[in-house]
Design a protein around this motif. Structure first.
Motif, PDB file in Angstrom:
ATOM      1  N   ILE A 183       0.842  -1.203   0.000  1.00  0.00           N
ATOM      2  CA  ILE A 183       0.000   0.000   0.000  1.00  0.00           C
ATOM      3  C   ILE A 183       0.876   1.252   0.000  1.00  0.00           C
ATOM      4  CG2 ILE A 183      -1.668   1.327   1.366  1.00  0.00           C
ATOM      5  CD1 ILE A 183      -2.809  -1.466   2.241  1.00  0.00           C
ATOM      6  N   ASP A 184       1.918   1.259   0.834  1.00  0.00           N
ATOM      7  CA  ASP A 184       2.825   2.414   0.875  1.00  0.00           C
ATOM      8  C   ASP A 184       3.512   2.628  -0.468  1.00  0.00           C
ATOM      9  OD1 ASP A 184       2.164   2.823   3.512  1.00  0.00           O
ATOM     10  OD2 ASP A 184       3.983   1.879   4.317  1.00  0.00           O
ATOM     11  N   THR A 185       3.962   1.538  -1.087  1.00  0.00           N
ATOM     12  CA  THR A 185       4.644   1.633  -2.378  1.00  0.00           C
ATOM     13  C   THR A 185       3.686   2.093  -3.474  1.00  0.00           C
ATOM     14  OG1 THR A 185       6.128  -0.131  -1.691  1.00  0.00           O
ATOM     15  CG2 THR A 185       6.074   0.355  -4.030  1.00  0.00           C
ATOM     16  N   LEU A 186       2.457   1.593  -3.451  1.00  0.00           N
ATOM     17  CA  LEU A 186       1.445   2.068  -4.403  1.00  0.00           C
ATOM     18  C   LEU A 186       1.243   3.570  -4.248  1.00  0.00           C
ATOM     19  CD1 LEU A 186      -1.312  -0.699  -4.259  1.00  0.00           C
ATOM     20  CD2 LEU A 186      -0.069   0.030  -6.292  1.00  0.00           C
ATOM     21  N   ASN A 187       1.119   4.020  -2.994  1.00  0.00           N
ATOM     22  CA  ASN A 187       0.949   5.451  -2.730  1.00  0.00           C
ATOM     23  C   ASN A 187       2.098   6.266  -3.302  1.00  0.00           C
ATOM     24  OD1 ASN A 187      -1.363   6.393  -1.494  1.00  0.00           O
ATOM     25  ND2 ASN A 187      -0.751   5.660   0.517  1.00  0.00           N
ATOM     26  N   ASN A 194       4.291   5.557  -5.697  1.00  0.00           N
ATOM     27  CA  ASN A 194       4.343   5.544  -7.162  1.00  0.00           C
ATOM     28  C   ASN A 194       3.173   6.286  -7.796  1.00  0.00           C
ATOM     29  OD1 ASN A 194       6.758   3.935  -8.094  1.00  0.00           O
ATOM     30  ND2 ASN A 194       5.905   2.574  -6.553  1.00  0.00           N
ATOM     31  N   LEU A 195       1.970   6.118  -7.254  1.00  0.00           N
ATOM     32  CA  LEU A 195       0.815   6.816  -7.813  1.00  0.00           C
ATOM     33  C   LEU A 195       0.941   8.320  -7.614  1.00  0.00           C
ATOM     34  CD1 LEU A 195      -1.998   4.318  -6.773  1.00  0.00           C
ATOM     35  CD2 LEU A 195      -1.142   4.737  -9.091  1.00  0.00           C
ATOM     36  N   ASN A 196       1.503   8.740  -6.488  1.00  0.00           N
ATOM     37  CA  ASN A 196       1.732  10.181  -6.268  1.00  0.00           C
ATOM     38  C   ASN A 196       2.758  10.748  -7.238  1.00  0.00           C
ATOM     39  OD1 ASN A 196      -0.093  10.919  -4.233  1.00  0.00           O
ATOM     40  ND2 ASN A 196       1.201   9.987  -2.671  1.00  0.00           N
ATOM     41  N   LYS A 197       3.660   9.901  -7.735  1.00  0.00           N
ATOM     42  CA  LYS A 197       4.636  10.332  -8.737  1.00  0.00           C
ATOM     43  C   LYS A 197       4.043  10.305 -10.146  1.00  0.00           C
ATOM     44  CE  LYS A 197       8.755   8.484  -6.413  1.00  0.00           C
ATOM     45  NZ  LYS A 197       9.802   7.441  -6.543  1.00  0.00           N
ATOM     46  N   GLY A 198       2.821   9.777 -10.269  1.00  0.00           N
ATOM     47  CA  GLY A 198       2.185   9.669 -11.584  1.00  0.00           C
ATOM     48  C   GLY A 198       2.558   8.391 -12.311  1.00  0.00           C
ATOM     49  N   ILE A 199       3.099   7.417 -11.590  1.00  0.00           N
ATOM     50  CA  ILE A 199       3.549   6.157 -12.193  1.00  0.00           C
ATOM     51  C   ILE A 199       2.475   5.086 -12.012  1.00  0.00           C
ATOM     52  CG2 ILE A 199       5.305   4.334 -12.069  1.00  0.00           C
ATOM     53  CD1 ILE A 199       7.219   6.459 -10.911  1.00  0.00           C
ATOM     54  N   SER A 200       2.176   4.350 -13.073  1.00  0.00           N
ATOM     55  CA  SER A 200       1.253   3.222 -12.988  1.00  0.00           C
ATOM     56  C   SER A 200       1.963   2.039 -12.333  1.00  0.00           C
ATOM     57  CB  SER A 200       0.779   2.808 -14.385  1.00  0.00           C
ATOM     58  OG  SER A 200       0.050   3.847 -14.981  1.00  0.00           O
ATOM     59  N   VAL A 201       1.189   1.213 -11.631  1.00  0.00           N
ATOM     60  CA  VAL A 201       1.752   0.048 -10.954  1.00  0.00           C
ATOM     61  C   VAL A 201       1.034  -1.191 -11.447  1.00  0.00           C
ATOM     62  CG1 VAL A 201       2.163  -1.068  -8.732  1.00  0.00           C
ATOM     63  CG2 VAL A 201       2.288   1.434  -8.911  1.00  0.00           C
ATOM     64  N   GLN A 202       1.797  -2.113 -12.042  1.00  0.00           N
ATOM     65  CA  GLN A 202       1.262  -3.379 -12.545  1.00  0.00           C
ATOM     66  C   GLN A 202       1.498  -4.450 -11.491  1.00  0.00           C
ATOM     67  OE1 GLN A 202      -0.262  -4.090 -15.647  1.00  0.00           O
ATOM     68  NE2 GLN A 202      -0.669  -6.081 -14.723  1.00  0.00           N
ATOM     69  N   LEU A 203       0.424  -5.113 -11.044  1.00  0.00           N
ATOM     70  CA  LEU A 203       0.539  -6.190 -10.064  1.00  0.00           C
ATOM     71  C   LEU A 203       0.304  -7.536 -10.741  1.00  0.00           C
ATOM     72  CD1 LEU A 203      -1.297  -4.706  -6.959  1.00  0.00           C
ATOM     73  CD2 LEU A 203       1.146  -4.892  -7.361  1.00  0.00           C
ATOM     74  N   GLY A 204       1.192  -7.890 -11.634  1.00  0.00           N
ATOM     75  CA  GLY A 204       1.112  -9.184 -12.314  1.00  0.00           C
ATOM     76  C   GLY A 204      -0.236  -9.415 -12.958  1.00  0.00           C
ATOM     77  N   ASP A 205      -0.772 -10.637 -12.747  1.00  0.00           N
ATOM     78  CA  ASP A 205      -2.048 -11.009 -13.348  1.00  0.00           C
ATOM     79  C   ASP A 205      -3.244 -10.399 -12.616  1.00  0.00           C
ATOM     80  OD1 ASP A 205      -0.638 -12.549 -15.151  1.00  0.00           O
ATOM     81  OD2 ASP A 205      -0.827 -14.376 -13.954  1.00  0.00           O
ATOM     82  N   PHE A 206      -2.999  -9.792 -11.452  1.00  0.00           N
ATOM     83  CA  PHE A 206      -4.088  -9.171 -10.695  1.00  0.00           C
ATOM     84  C   PHE A 206      -4.632  -7.964 -11.425  1.00  0.00           C
ATOM     85  CE2 PHE A 206      -5.668  -6.269  -7.379  1.00  0.00           C
ATOM     86  CZ  PHE A 206      -6.657  -7.068  -6.835  1.00  0.00           C
ATOM     87  N   GLY A 207      -3.739  -7.081 -11.869  1.00  0.00           N
ATOM     88  CA  GLY A 207      -4.188  -5.908 -12.598  1.00  0.00           C
ATOM     89  C   GLY A 207      -3.258  -4.731 -12.417  1.00  0.00           C
ATOM     90  N   VAL A 228      -9.334  13.800  -8.169  1.00  0.00           N
ATOM     91  CA  VAL A 228      -8.174  12.949  -8.426  1.00  0.00           C
ATOM     92  C   VAL A 228      -8.576  11.550  -7.977  1.00  0.00           C
ATOM     93  CG1 VAL A 228      -5.758  12.520  -7.876  1.00  0.00           C
ATOM     94  CG2 VAL A 228      -6.590  14.865  -8.051  1.00  0.00           C
ATOM     95  N   LYS A 229      -8.235  10.545  -8.769  1.00  0.00           N
ATOM     96  CA  LYS A 229      -8.684   9.189  -8.455  1.00  0.00           C
ATOM     97  C   LYS A 229      -7.624   8.165  -8.817  1.00  0.00           C
ATOM     98  CE  LYS A 229     -11.094   9.116 -12.872  1.00  0.00           C
ATOM     99  NZ  LYS A 229     -12.375   9.000 -13.530  1.00  0.00           N
ATOM    100  N   ILE A 230      -7.858   6.947  -8.379  1.00  0.00           N
ATOM    101  CA  ILE A 230      -7.018   5.811  -8.749  1.00  0.00           C
ATOM    102  C   ILE A 230      -7.872   4.922  -9.647  1.00  0.00           C
ATOM    103  CG2 ILE A 230      -5.792   3.776  -7.929  1.00  0.00           C
ATOM    104  CD1 ILE A 230      -5.320   5.315  -5.295  1.00  0.00           C
ATOM    105  N   VAL A 231      -7.354   4.595 -10.810  1.00  0.00           N
ATOM    106  CA  VAL A 231      -8.057   3.747 -11.768  1.00  0.00           C
ATOM    107  C   VAL A 231      -7.454   2.345 -11.689  1.00  0.00           C
ATOM    108  CG1 VAL A 231      -8.639   3.414 -14.201  1.00  0.00           C
ATOM    109  CG2 VAL A 231      -8.430   5.734 -13.273  1.00  0.00           C
ATOM    110  N   PHE A 232      -8.308   1.335 -11.523  1.00  0.00           N
ATOM    111  CA  PHE A 232      -7.858  -0.052 -11.485  1.00  0.00           C
ATOM    112  C   PHE A 232      -8.354  -0.764 -12.733  1.00  0.00           C
ATOM    113  CE2 PHE A 232      -8.787  -4.535 -10.448  1.00  0.00           C
ATOM    114  CZ  PHE A 232      -7.485  -4.978 -10.258  1.00  0.00           C
ATOM    115  N   THR A 233      -7.428  -1.416 -13.435  1.00  0.00           N
ATOM    116  CA  THR A 233      -7.775  -2.235 -14.593  1.00  0.00           C
ATOM    117  C   THR A 233      -7.414  -3.670 -14.258  1.00  0.00           C
ATOM    118  OG1 THR A 233      -7.259  -0.391 -16.068  1.00  0.00           O
ATOM    119  CG2 THR A 233      -7.433  -2.583 -17.065  1.00  0.00           C
ATOM    120  N   PRO A 234      -8.405  -4.560 -14.150  1.00  0.00           N
ATOM    121  CA  PRO A 234      -8.100  -5.942 -13.780  1.00  0.00           C
ATOM    122  C   PRO A 234      -7.277  -6.648 -14.850  1.00  0.00           C
ATOM    123  CG  PRO A 234     -10.471  -5.644 -14.120  1.00  0.00           C
ATOM    124  CD  PRO A 234      -9.823  -4.326 -14.341  1.00  0.00           C
TER     125      PRO A 234
END
Length: 127
Positions: A27-31, A33-46, A71-77
């Motif tokens: 969660i901290d790492t997602l925060n 990277n997302l605050n830097k404007g970087i997308s985060v890929q979690l393998g096959d999860f999304g 401002v939002k977080i978009v999740f693509t499965p």
């Protein structure tokens, strides 16, 4: 969150504290990277990526921070998650007080024992 950590611990045979530590770090790492404007890929999860909702403007010059509504977080499965969602089924849970006794369906016993708590009539589920 605690229940999720406990379930992961049972499936993965990892101590619950270690699972909580890893999920907190995720969660901290997602925060970060997302605050830097970087997308985060979690393998096959999304994938998680930052996004915004804004008001349309006639010209590029009219676009500024005041035009941003949210401002939002978009999740693509991922594909495995999408497959799971395609196979998911939805069922209506019928509790004892919602069962309509048509003479053929036995009324389930009260899990608390004894009567149903009084002389009150059960609400009609068709209303």
């Amino acid at each position: 969150f605690k229940d999720l950590c406990d379930e992961i611990s049972k499936v993965g045979m990892v101590p619950s504290g270690a699972v909580k530590f890893v999920l907190d770090a995720l969660i901290d790492t997602l925060n970060i990277n997302l605050n830097k404007g970087i997308s985060v890929q979690l393998g096959d999860f999304g994938q998680f990526r930052p996004g915004i909702s804004s008001e349309s403007q006639e010209t590029e010059a009219a676009v500024d921070s005041d035009t941003i509504r949210r401002v939002k977080i978009v999740f693509t499965p991922g594909y495995k998650f999408k497959d799971m969602l395609k196979k998911a089924s939805i069922q209506k849970l019928v509790t004892g007080s919602e069962i309509v006794d048509n003479g053929n369906t036995p009324t389930p016993p009260n899990p608390d024992g004894g009567d149903d708590g009084g002389d009150e009539e059960a609400p009609d589920p068709t209303v």
